[in-house]
Enzyme design. Structure first.
Site, PDB file in Angstrom:
ATOM      1  N   LYS A 113       0.899  -0.957   0.035  1.00 16.79           N
ATOM      2  CA  LYS A 113      -0.034   0.013  -0.130  1.00 16.79           C
ATOM      3  C   LYS A 113       0.901   1.133   0.096  1.00 16.79           C
ATOM      4  CE  LYS A 113      -2.656  -2.613   3.234  1.00 16.79           C
ATOM      5  NZ  LYS A 113      -2.947  -2.693   4.527  1.00 16.79           N
ATOM      6  N   ASP A 140       7.417   3.099  -2.729  1.00 18.14           N
ATOM      7  CA  ASP A 140       7.547   4.235  -1.831  1.00 18.14           C
ATOM      8  C   ASP A 140       9.171   4.487  -1.254  1.00 18.14           C
ATOM      9  OD1 ASP A 140       7.423   1.685  -0.573  1.00 18.14           O
ATOM     10  OD2 ASP A 140       6.212   2.430   0.917  1.00 18.14           O
ATOM     11  N   ASP A 147      14.838  -0.502   0.359  1.00 20.82           N
ATOM     12  CA  ASP A 147      15.440  -0.744   1.746  1.00 20.82           C
ATOM     13  C   ASP A 147      16.753  -1.774   1.316  1.00 20.82           C
ATOM     14  OD1 ASP A 147      16.014  -0.154   4.595  1.00 20.82           O
ATOM     15  OD2 ASP A 147      14.598  -1.727   4.965  1.00 20.82           O
ATOM     16  N   PHE A 154      13.800   4.857  10.206  1.00 18.06           N
ATOM     17  CA  PHE A 154      12.564   4.503   9.802  1.00 18.06           C
ATOM     18  C   PHE A 154      11.627   5.671   9.749  1.00 18.06           C
ATOM     19  CE2 PHE A 154       8.626   2.248   9.764  1.00 18.06           C
ATOM     20  CZ  PHE A 154       8.921   1.165   8.790  1.00 18.06           C
ATOM     21  N   ASP A 166       4.320   3.530   6.243  1.00 15.56           N
ATOM     22  CA  ASP A 166       3.399   3.113   7.546  1.00 15.56           C
ATOM     23  C   ASP A 166       4.363   2.536   8.283  1.00 15.56           C
ATOM     24  OD1 ASP A 166       3.790   0.373   6.258  1.00 15.56           O
ATOM     25  OD2 ASP A 166       2.691  -0.282   7.677  1.00 15.56           O
ATOM     26  N   ARG A 195       0.106   6.370   7.443  1.00 17.97           N
ATOM     27  CA  ARG A 195       0.186   6.491   5.895  1.00 17.97           C
ATOM     28  C   ARG A 195      -0.500   7.786   5.455  1.00 17.97           C
ATOM     29  NH1 ARG A 195       1.756   1.169   3.980  1.00 17.97           N
ATOM     30  NH2 ARG A 195       0.820  -0.451   4.737  1.00 17.97           N
TER      31      ARG A 195
HETATM   32  P1  IMP Z   1      12.831  -4.169   1.127  1.00 13.99           P
HETATM   33  O1  IMP Z   1      12.407  -5.305   0.486  1.00 13.99           O
HETATM   34  O2  IMP Z   1      13.816  -4.210   2.166  1.00 13.99           O
HETATM   35  O3  IMP Z   1      13.593  -3.156  -0.046  1.00 13.99           O
HETATM   36  O4  IMP Z   1      11.686  -3.269   1.607  1.00 13.99           O
HETATM   37  C1  IMP Z   1      10.829  -2.447   0.832  1.00 13.99           C
HETATM   38  C2  IMP Z   1       9.572  -1.962   1.591  1.00 13.99           C
HETATM   39  O5  IMP Z   1       9.809  -2.126   3.115  1.00 13.99           O
HETATM   40  C3  IMP Z   1       9.010  -0.930   1.267  1.00 13.99           C
HETATM   41  O6  IMP Z   1       8.213  -0.886   0.222  1.00 13.99           O
HETATM   42  C4  IMP Z   1       8.340  -0.409   2.509  1.00 13.99           C
HETATM   43  O7  IMP Z   1       6.978  -0.866   2.668  1.00 13.99           O
HETATM   44  C5  IMP Z   1       9.092  -1.146   3.771  1.00 13.99           C
HETATM   45  N1  IMP Z   1      10.018   0.002   4.376  1.00 13.99           N
HETATM   46  C6  IMP Z   1      11.136   0.088   4.324  1.00 13.99           C
HETATM   47  N2  IMP Z   1      12.020   0.857   4.974  1.00 13.99           N
HETATM   48  C7  IMP Z   1      10.865   1.624   5.456  1.00 13.99           C
HETATM   49  C8  IMP Z   1      10.627   2.833   6.263  1.00 13.99           C
HETATM   50  O8  IMP Z   1      11.661   3.317   6.651  1.00 13.99           O
HETATM   51  N3  IMP Z   1       9.233   3.198   6.459  1.00 13.99           N
HETATM   52  C9  IMP Z   1       8.111   2.666   6.194  1.00 13.99           C
HETATM   53  N4  IMP Z   1       8.453   1.426   5.442  1.00 13.99           N
HETATM   54  C10 IMP Z   1       9.637   1.140   5.134  1.00 13.99           C
HETATM   55 MG    MG Z   2       5.882  -0.984   0.352  1.00  7.90          MG
END
Ligand code: IMP
Ligand code: MG
Length: 178
Positions: A42, A99, A102, A151, A158, A164
């Site tokens: 989302k 969004d 990470d 974060f 969220d 959100r």
């Molecule tokens: P990844 O798979 O670790 O790259 O994570 C990506 C997903 O983790 C993003 O689409 C976000 O939904 C969530 N995420 C990563 N860092 C944050 C943050 O600082 N705040 C909120 N959601 C996050």
């Molecule tokens: Mg996400």
């Protein structure tokens, strides 16, 4: 400011500027192409709603839901597709809207998945990028802004399904999750 937010990282004005500049680049690159804009729900909801209105081209939109995070702040690394696209991507150019990148696990998985489904070209636009946190190699094609290892919440992002709706992006107080 929300009581759980430590400080504002990106104000409404700053977000608008970032979105406008991304839209301009995408409009230029995708001019004359037939493409599908795919939002990852989302988190991308606010960003995509603003971004798509600024791109003066013909394109369709679709959504996917993938899960990697539970209620914590660390990615599990195991990605599952909860809800898939409603249209075939075979032979199509796909622009994924995210969004934040990470660990890179989510987009690494989703991009490979769409390629195996026959997409002709898969690119990613992300509002925020935390390159310091990568666990798998992944480079988004369009990045709004790089952010420090904090974060963040708001503008679609969220923590435990909250915040959100904040119109800005803020750094979440550590006391909320520690
Ligand atoms: P990844 O798979 O670790 O790259 O994570 C990506 C997903 O983790 C993003 O689409 C976000 O939904 C969530 N995420 C990563 N860092 C944050 C943050 O600082 N705040 C909120 N959601 C996050
Ligand atoms: Mg996400």
């Amino acid at each position: 400011m929300h009581k759980d937010v430590e400080s504002v990282l990106l104000s409404e004005k700053q977000l608008e500027k970032i979105v406008n500049s991304l839209a301009k680049k995408i409009e230029k690159d995708y001019n004359g192409k037939e493409f599908i804009m795919v939002g990852l729900l989302k988190g991308s909801v606010a960003f995509m709603a603003d971004l798509m209105k600024k791109i003066d081209l013909d394109f369709s939109i679709d959504f996917m839901v993938a899960s990697s995070y539970g209620s914590g702040t660390e990615s599990s690394g195991k990605i599952k597709i909860i809800s898939d696209l409603t249209q075939p991507v075979e032979g199509k150019d796909v622009l994924i809207v995210e969004d934040i990148v990470d660990s890179g696990n989510t987009l690494n998985f989703i991009c490979n998945y769409l390629v195996t489904k026959g997409a002709k070209d898969v690119r990613v636009v992300t509002l925020c990028d935390k390159p310091a946190r990568r666990k798998v190699p992944f480079t988004p094609d369009y990045v709004g802004t790089e952010i420090p290892d904090e974060f963040i919440v708001g503008y679609g992002l969220d923590y435990d399904e909250k915040y959100r709706n904040l119109p800005y992006i803020g750094i979440l107080k550590r006391s909320v999750y520690e």
